[in-house]
Write an enzyme that holds these catalytic residues in place. Structure first.
Site, PDB file in Angstrom:
ATOM      1  CB  CYS A 241      40.562  37.321  42.131  1.00 44.52           C
ATOM      2  SG  CYS A 241      39.979  38.532  43.301  1.00 44.52           S
ATOM      3  N   GLY A 245      42.612  32.830  34.614  1.00 37.85           N
ATOM      4  CA  GLY A 245      41.539  31.867  34.414  1.00 37.85           C
ATOM      5  C   GLY A 245      41.867  30.420  34.724  1.00 37.85           C
ATOM      6  CG  ASN A 246      45.914  29.190  35.290  1.00 41.06           C
ATOM      7  OD1 ASN A 246      45.884  28.825  34.114  1.00 41.06           O
ATOM      8  ND2 ASN A 246      46.846  29.981  35.778  1.00 41.06           N
ATOM      9  CG  ASP A 274      40.888  39.823  37.006  1.00 41.19           C
ATOM     10  OD1 ASP A 274      41.375  38.903  37.695  1.00 41.19           O
ATOM     11  OD2 ASP A 274      41.407  40.966  36.948  1.00 41.19           O
ATOM     12  CB  CYS A 377      50.660  32.164  45.203  1.00 38.79           C
ATOM     13  SG  CYS A 377      50.565  33.777  44.436  1.00 38.79           S
TER      14      CYS A 377
HETATM   15  C1  LIG Z   1      46.217  35.965  42.058  1.00 43.61           C
HETATM   16  S1  LIG Z   1      45.479  36.629  40.667  1.00 43.61           S
HETATM   17  C2  LIG Z   1      44.263  35.431  40.273  1.00 43.61           C
HETATM   18  C3  LIG Z   1      44.800  34.186  39.598  1.00 43.61           C
HETATM   19  C4  LIG Z   1      43.693  33.278  39.115  1.00 43.61           C
HETATM   20  N1  LIG Z   1      42.787  32.907  40.184  1.00 43.61           N
HETATM   21  C5  LIG Z   1      44.208  32.010  38.445  1.00 43.61           C
HETATM   22  O1  LIG Z   1      44.390  30.996  39.152  1.00 43.61           O
HETATM   23  O2  LIG Z   1      44.438  31.998  37.246  1.00 43.61           O
HETATM   24  C6  LIG Z   1      44.509  37.905  41.341  1.00 43.61           C
HETATM   25  C7  LIG Z   1      43.597  38.594  40.364  1.00 43.61           C
HETATM   26  O3  LIG Z   1      42.682  39.362  41.135  1.00 43.61           O
HETATM   27  C8  LIG Z   1      42.275  40.468  40.351  1.00 43.61           C
HETATM   28  N2  LIG Z   1      41.592  41.439  41.253  1.00 43.61           N
HETATM   29  C9  LIG Z   1      42.139  42.185  42.226  1.00 43.61           C
HETATM   30  N3  LIG Z   1      41.190  42.914  42.838  1.00 43.61           N
HETATM   31  C10 LIG Z   1      40.014  42.610  42.258  1.00 43.61           C
HETATM   32  C11 LIG Z   1      38.677  43.025  42.461  1.00 43.61           C
HETATM   33  N4  LIG Z   1      38.360  43.933  43.382  1.00 43.61           N
HETATM   34  N5  LIG Z   1      37.711  42.495  41.686  1.00 43.61           N
HETATM   35  C12 LIG Z   1      38.013  41.580  40.725  1.00 43.61           C
HETATM   36  N6  LIG Z   1      39.281  41.160  40.485  1.00 43.61           N
HETATM   37  C13 LIG Z   1      40.263  41.657  41.243  1.00 43.61           C
HETATM   38  C14 LIG Z   1      43.583  40.927  39.752  1.00 43.61           C
HETATM   39  O4  LIG Z   1      43.347  41.710  38.602  1.00 43.61           O
HETATM   40  C15 LIG Z   1      44.268  39.599  39.432  1.00 43.61           C
HETATM   41  O5  LIG Z   1      44.024  39.220  38.110  1.00 43.61           O
END
Ligand SMILES: C[S@@+](CC[C@H](N)C(=O)[O-])C[C@H]1O[C@@H](n2cnc3c(N)ncnc32)[C@H](O)[C@@H]1O
Length: 458
Positions: A241, A245-246, A274, A377
């Protein structure tokens, strides 16, 4: 109770009710400011009411949670005997305030016998664990610092520090962080290559961040994943997820910092996934702009419908309630919080079901994967320890176990349902104490396939 004290308490409860019923236009503070004139209060009386109203509102969710934990008969007796806001005001004063109201109650005090008060105190303690956010009066955005991590793809710690010093920033070496000037910074001692700036710093506007991309603004807690993952050279890691991209970029940056020249001979590779189109596009662009194209491959797919046999590690940072994020104003959200409590609980249930599904997929459907981190988070146990506990029980037959993650960090996970050892393996951050967002990480490992896949380039 003297009639004037009784009058002030009645006035406080009336004000609390008026504040809770305003919709738009008149704010709680305006209601309070008008109160003094309307009721001819002296400044001392007005200040007392002001403090009681603000504090009771701040803690109302916590006090309601405390009431929810009481035995039903006692709770119903309280509900039928008192107005809702009186109850919260009284509980605030009794459990968290100066205990001035109890002494002047002459009716129904049987409901507040010493046994019942002791019970209320115990319920408050449990409630604080369930919804610590409302129990944290100083949990405000001012409490967190601004963090910038060095982008080792294009720069180095020395070069960033020298650039900062040339532009008037000063590195602070002393331990005392109070009274930091806006141009000062220091080095974090848990995440390597992480610079810490005071909240009011203007570092986000510095050209190192905006143009050179040598410094990336990222909360310290979010850096824990790549710091603790400790990816060996040559591994392929799926960031399930990934947007924006961090963590993917930090994994590579950390690899370069850790392994130096050897990294380029046997690089770590990241597949950043994602499913959200827009977030994916943003991530793709950011990865390109920060110079990570050679190491990170991006895919706009649903992780649940995707798998691969040649990855050794997965970082899973799924969507969550975001309850650990500090840029939300919980006090102002209070009314909605209370009204929407039920829908919040339903939402939390949905989220944790989704998180379990994602974690099960990561642990069950990648044949050669032997290290998985799970992070959120969120500060809620339902999205953290409970997800880990439930899924761990389901996948133990595949050889997975929890391992100690980032042992140098002192704040660990919560017990029950995890046992003491498992809880101590997990990492938590407390927004009130750690100057970061609230965060959780657990790390799973298995040794089943290790013989086949571990490469020893180091
Ligand atoms: C908490 S954010 C991720 C932040 C990221 N790890 C960072 O540190 O930059 C969660 C991400 O999960 C993605 N997401 C949710 N369900 C998903 C799935 N089934 N497959 C892929 N991505 C998913 C969302 O679109 C969102 O961008």
């Amino acid at each position: 109770m003297s009639s004037s004290k009784q009058h002030l308490i009645d006035l406080t409860v009336d004000t609390l009710e008026r504040c809770s019923s305003f919709k738009h236009g008149t704010s709680c503070k305006t209601i309070l400011y008008r109160l003094r004139k309307e009721h001819g209060l002296n400044i001392r009386q007005w200040k007392r009411i002001y403090a009681l109203v603000m504090q009771t509102r701040k803690y109302a969710s916590l006090l309601q949670e405390t009431l929810n934990m009481l035995p039903e008969t006692l709770r119903n007796s309280l509900y039928s005997s008192f107005r809702r806001w009186f109850l919260w005001l009284f509980l605030y004063d009794l459990l968290l305030g100066k205990n001035e109201i109890q002494s002047v109650m002459n009716q129904k005090e049987v409901l507040f016998s010493p046994e019942n008060i002791a019970l209320l105190r115990r319920c408050l303690e449990s409630a604080q664990k369930r919804i610590p956010l409302t129990a944290q009066p100083c949990w405000q955005a001012e409490n967190i610092y601004v963090y910038g991590r060095v982008n080792y793809v294009s720069s180095s710690l020395e070069s960033v520090i020298s650039n900062l010093e040339q532009s008037g920033y000063r590195r602070k070496r002393a331990k005392r962080k109070r009274g930091m000037g806006s141009n000062e910074f220091w080095l974090d001692c848990v995440v390597s290559g992480l610079l810490v700036f005071p909240r009011h710093s203007k570092i986000a506007q510095h050209s190192l961040v905006r143009h050179q991309r040598a410094l990336v603004i990222q909360d310290k807690s979010s850096c824990f994943v790549a710091q603790g993952f400790d990816a060996p050279l040559g591994w392929t890691i799926v960031d399930a997820c990934a947007a924006p991209g961090n963590k993917s970029m930090h994994l590579i940056s950390r690899g370069i910092e850790q392994y130096g020249e050897s990294f380029y001979q046997h690089p770590i590779r990241v597949i950043a996934i994602d499913r959200d189109k827009e977030r994916f596009a943003l991530m793709h662009r950011t990865i390109h702009e920060h110079g990570y194209d050679a190491f990170i491959e991006t895919r706009n797919v649903d992780f649940l419908k995707w798998s691969c046999d040649d990855c050794q590690g997965i970082i899973l940072d799924p969507s969550c309630s975001g309850s650990g994020l500090l840029n939300r104003n919980w006090t102002d959200d209070l009314e909605e919080n209370l009204q929407e409590k039920e829908s919040q609980r339903t939402r939390l249930k949905h989220l944790s079901n989704f998180q379990k599904k994602m974690l099960r997929h990561a642990l069950c459907d990648f044949a050669n994967c032997c290290r998985v981190t799970y992070s959120t988070c969120s500060i809620y146990k339902e999205e953290n320890e409970m997800v880990v506990y439930e899924v761990l029980n389901q996948v133990q037959g595949l050889g997975w176990k929890l391992v100690d993650f980032l042992p140098q960090w002192p704040r660990r996970g919560w017990k029950d349902p995890l046992d003491s050892e498992q809880a101590a393996f997990c990492v938590r951050t407390d927004p009130k104490l750690d100057h970061t967002n609230g965060f959780f990480v657990a790390c799973f490992e298995r040794t089943l396939h290790e013989r086949n896949i571990r490469q020893s380039y180091e």
